[in-house]
Design a protein around this motif. Structure first.
Motif, PDB file in Angstrom:
ATOM      1  N   CYS A 172      26.875 -30.768  23.937  1.00 46.97           N
ATOM      2  CA  CYS A 172      25.811 -30.561  22.943  1.00 46.97           C
ATOM      3  C   CYS A 172      26.394 -30.774  21.555  1.00 46.97           C
ATOM      4  O   CYS A 172      27.396 -30.158  21.195  1.00 46.97           O
ATOM      5  N   ILE A 173      25.772 -31.652  20.803  1.00 47.83           N
ATOM      6  CA  ILE A 173      26.142 -31.905  19.417  1.00 47.83           C
ATOM      7  C   ILE A 173      25.066 -31.306  18.527  1.00 47.83           C
ATOM      8  O   ILE A 173      23.872 -31.491  18.781  1.00 47.83           O
ATOM      9  N   THR A 174      25.462 -30.555  17.504  1.00 43.45           N
ATOM     10  CA  THR A 174      24.491 -30.018  16.550  1.00 43.45           C
ATOM     11  C   THR A 174      24.704 -30.686  15.197  1.00 43.45           C
ATOM     12  O   THR A 174      25.833 -30.880  14.758  1.00 43.45           O
ATOM     13  N   MET A 175      23.596 -31.015  14.557  1.00 40.38           N
ATOM     14  CA  MET A 175      23.612 -31.742  13.291  1.00 40.38           C
ATOM     15  C   MET A 175      22.777 -31.016  12.252  1.00 40.38           C
ATOM     16  O   MET A 175      21.671 -30.560  12.537  1.00 40.38           O
ATOM     17  N   LYS A 176      23.283 -30.923  11.039  1.00 39.25           N
ATOM     18  CA  LYS A 176      22.445 -30.477   9.930  1.00 39.25           C
ATOM     19  C   LYS A 176      21.466 -31.597   9.565  1.00 39.25           C
ATOM     20  O   LYS A 176      21.766 -32.772   9.739  1.00 39.25           O
ATOM     21  N   GLY A 177      20.319 -31.217   9.054  1.00 39.71           N
ATOM     22  CA  GLY A 177      19.360 -32.212   8.605  1.00 39.71           C
ATOM     23  C   GLY A 177      18.442 -32.697   9.707  1.00 39.71           C
ATOM     24  O   GLY A 177      18.638 -32.389  10.891  1.00 39.71           O
ATOM     25  N   PRO A 178      17.423 -33.494   9.333  1.00 40.66           N
ATOM     26  CA  PRO A 178      16.402 -33.923  10.293  1.00 40.66           C
ATOM     27  C   PRO A 178      16.873 -35.030  11.220  1.00 40.66           C
ATOM     28  O   PRO A 178      17.831 -35.751  10.925  1.00 40.66           O
ATOM     29  N   ALA A 179      16.178 -35.164  12.331  1.00 43.50           N
ATOM     30  CA  ALA A 179      16.458 -36.238  13.288  1.00 43.50           C
ATOM     31  C   ALA A 179      15.901 -37.554  12.768  1.00 43.50           C
ATOM     32  O   ALA A 179      14.943 -37.572  11.990  1.00 43.50           O
ATOM     33  N   PRO A 180      16.481 -38.678  13.177  1.00 45.12           N
ATOM     34  CA  PRO A 180      15.925 -39.981  12.818  1.00 45.12           C
ATOM     35  C   PRO A 180      14.525 -40.144  13.411  1.00 45.12           C
ATOM     36  O   PRO A 180      14.178 -39.490  14.401  1.00 45.12           O
ATOM     37  N   PRO A 181      13.715 -41.020  12.842  1.00 46.92           N
ATOM     38  CA  PRO A 181      12.359 -41.217  13.379  1.00 46.92           C
ATOM     39  C   PRO A 181      12.340 -41.889  14.751  1.00 46.92           C
ATOM     40  O   PRO A 181      11.354 -41.757  15.484  1.00 46.92           O
ATOM     41  N   THR A 182      13.404 -42.602  15.072  1.00 44.76           N
ATOM     42  CA  THR A 182      13.464 -43.272  16.371  1.00 44.76           C
ATOM     43  C   THR A 182      14.176 -42.398  17.390  1.00 44.76           C
ATOM     44  O   THR A 182      15.066 -41.626  17.039  1.00 44.76           O
ATOM     45  N   PRO A 183      13.792 -42.463  18.680  1.00 38.22           N
ATOM     46  CA  PRO A 183      14.423 -41.618  19.698  1.00 38.22           C
ATOM     47  C   PRO A 183      15.888 -41.984  19.905  1.00 38.22           C
ATOM     48  O   PRO A 183      16.304 -43.117  19.664  1.00 38.22           O
ATOM     49  N   ALA A 184      16.653 -41.004  20.369  1.00 40.31           N
ATOM     50  CA  ALA A 184      18.079 -41.222  20.610  1.00 40.31           C
ATOM     51  C   ALA A 184      18.300 -42.148  21.793  1.00 40.31           C
ATOM     52  O   ALA A 184      17.529 -42.120  22.764  1.00 40.31           O
ATOM     53  N   PRO A 185      19.322 -42.989  21.731  1.00 36.84           N
ATOM     54  CA  PRO A 185      19.705 -43.780  22.908  1.00 36.84           C
ATOM     55  C   PRO A 185      20.133 -42.845  24.035  1.00 36.84           C
ATOM     56  O   PRO A 185      20.399 -41.662  23.807  1.00 36.84           O
ATOM     57  N   PRO A 186      20.203 -43.346  25.257  1.00 38.05           N
ATOM     58  CA  PRO A 186      20.641 -42.501  26.381  1.00 38.05           C
ATOM     59  C   PRO A 186      22.036 -41.925  26.125  1.00 38.05           C
ATOM     60  O   PRO A 186      22.919 -42.601  25.615  1.00 38.05           O
ATOM     61  N   LEU A 187      22.203 -40.660  26.480  1.00 35.10           N
ATOM     62  CA  LEU A 187      23.476 -39.980  26.320  1.00 35.10           C
ATOM     63  C   LEU A 187      24.055 -39.664  27.690  1.00 35.10           C
ATOM     64  O   LEU A 187      23.310 -39.427  28.648  1.00 35.10           O
ATOM     65  N   PRO A 188      25.364 -39.620  27.829  1.00 32.21           N
ATOM     66  CA  PRO A 188      25.979 -39.401  29.151  1.00 32.21           C
ATOM     67  C   PRO A 188      25.830 -37.960  29.626  1.00 32.21           C
ATOM     68  O   PRO A 188      25.800 -37.021  28.829  1.00 32.21           O
ATOM     69  N   GLY A 189      25.725 -37.791  30.932  1.00 34.29           N
ATOM     70  CA  GLY A 189      25.803 -36.473  31.554  1.00 34.29           C
ATOM     71  C   GLY A 189      24.785 -35.465  31.082  1.00 34.29           C
ATOM     72  O   GLY A 189      25.098 -34.291  30.928  1.00 34.29           O
ATOM     73  N   ASN A 190      23.536 -35.919  30.813  1.00 35.20           N
ATOM     74  CA  ASN A 190      22.494 -34.997  30.349  1.00 35.20           C
ATOM     75  C   ASN A 190      22.867 -34.287  29.052  1.00 35.20           C
ATOM     76  O   ASN A 190      22.428 -33.158  28.799  1.00 35.20           O
ATOM     77  N   SER A 191      23.679 -34.925  28.246  1.00 33.12           N
ATOM     78  CA  SER A 191      24.062 -34.348  26.959  1.00 33.12           C
ATOM     79  C   SER A 191      22.894 -34.453  25.974  1.00 33.12           C
ATOM     80  O   SER A 191      21.922 -35.161  26.211  1.00 33.12           O
TER      81      SER A 191
END
Length: 345
Positions: A172-191
């Motif tokens: 799990c990665i946590t980020m300050k600030g808002p998410a981009p408007p486009t969905p995230a690419p696939p991440l490994p291992g249900n991350s």
């Protein structure tokens, strides 16, 4: 970081990371001149070995790339490009550790030999193995990009070192600030990546810390550790004594060292250390308080409890920590935390 520095900015980052960014930019049709526009860097810096880049120049290059690309998710690719070999001796030291816990300890200690405008610190979660990224510079879109890149890099290197055992482990990665408007690419291992968080961090299930690293070479580990220690020592030797003491405090991952401990690490007597700090207009207590205040402000923006923060900073209880924090800032830790989370009007 003791190597020759190019460009602008108090802090530095190895030019290896600028080279990696330039490769990514090239593949998107961006030339080097555009990437380095207004950075104060000559294109020839990409051909130099063992040099560093001032952090302001590096942030400018990141901003130029991000303005052209316009996609925060490109940081995922940037992080995955940073293979172990691109981190110099630190990469080898981590790769040939006994387990991920030892590898993380080496990252905490030696990260400044590669990039010194961030520090890495063990997180306070009891249910996850968490690494916090603590920037020493102001928030900006370019810094967010770099932090995501670094966290993806750490996540990727962890998977590489664990091999097939990491395939189904969810990070799990946590980020300050808002998410981009486009969905995230696939991440490994249900991350997953969580935005609008109170910290920059990457975490794993707790069981990963004891995974033995089967590819470890003890002799190579010893050589890499020695090279990292040499780089760290040279970095410290090039700084003012005040900066060196602060750097040692920042690189500490356990109980805060005493004045005698710091003097021993600097190969001088306690009296000499005190006298030389005084000549620079400082004292060890002032530097320790400055370090604790910086750390407290950062950790109060995290999920750690005030009791955990007090313990991590070496206070006997939360009450003593609260008194110290109020003397520094004029505010109690709880009020300071409330102000951080209060929405802007």
């Amino acid at each position: 970081m003791d190597i020759e520095k190019h460009g602008h900015g108090r802090y530095a980052i190895s030019s290896d990371y600028l080279v990696s960014l330039s490769e990514q930019a090239f593949e998107r049709g961006m030339n080097v001149t555009s990437l380095l526009h207004n950075s104060g860097l000559e294109t020839s810096v990409l051909l130099r070995q063992d040099v560093s880049i001032g952090h302001e120049s590096f942030l400018t290059a990141i901003a130029n790339f991000h303005n052209m690309d316009g996609n925060l998710w490109s940081a995922l690719e940037g992080g995955r490009r940073m293979t172990l070999s691109k981190h110099g001796y630190l990469g080898y030291a981590a790769q040939h550790s006994r387990n991920l816990l030892e590898a993380a300890d080496k990252l905490y200690r030696y990260v400044s030999t590669r990039v010194d405008f961030i520090s890495l610190q063990r997180g306070g979660r009891e249910d996850r193995a968490e690494v916090l990224i603590l920037p020493r510079i102001e928030e900006s879109p370019a810094l967010r990009y770099i932090c995501l890149c670094i966290m993806v890099c750490l996540e990727t290197l962890g998977r590489q070192m664990m091999g097939s055992r990491a395939e189904q482990l969810a990070s799990c990665i946590t980020m300050k600030g808002p998410a981009p408007p486009t969905p995230a690419p696939p991440l490994p291992g249900n991350s997953r990546i969580v935005f609008d968080a109170d910290r920059y961090s990457v975490s794993w299930p707790l069981e990963v810390v004891d995974f033995p690293l089967g590819s470890r070479d003890a002799e190579l580990a010893k050589l890499a550790d020695a090279r990292c220690e040499t780089a760290l020592r040279r970095s410290l030797d090039s700084q003012t004594l005040t900066s060196r003491v602060l750097a040692l405090l920042h690189r500490n991952t356990g109980e805060l060292p005493s004045l005698d401990d710091i003097a021993a690490r600097l190969n001088m007597s306690t009296a000499t250390l005190q006298r030389r700090l005084k000549s620079e207009g400082a004292s060890f207590q002032q530097l320790k308080d400055r370090f604790r205040e910086d750390q407290a402000r950062t950790l109060l923006a995290s999920a750690m409890s005030i009791e955990q923060i007090a313990d991590q900073l070496g206070y006997s209880d939360a009450s003593n920590f609260a008194k110290a924090f109020k003397s520094w800032t004029g505010s109690s830790p709880s009020h300071y935390r409330q102000q951080l989370t209060r929405p802007e009007e």
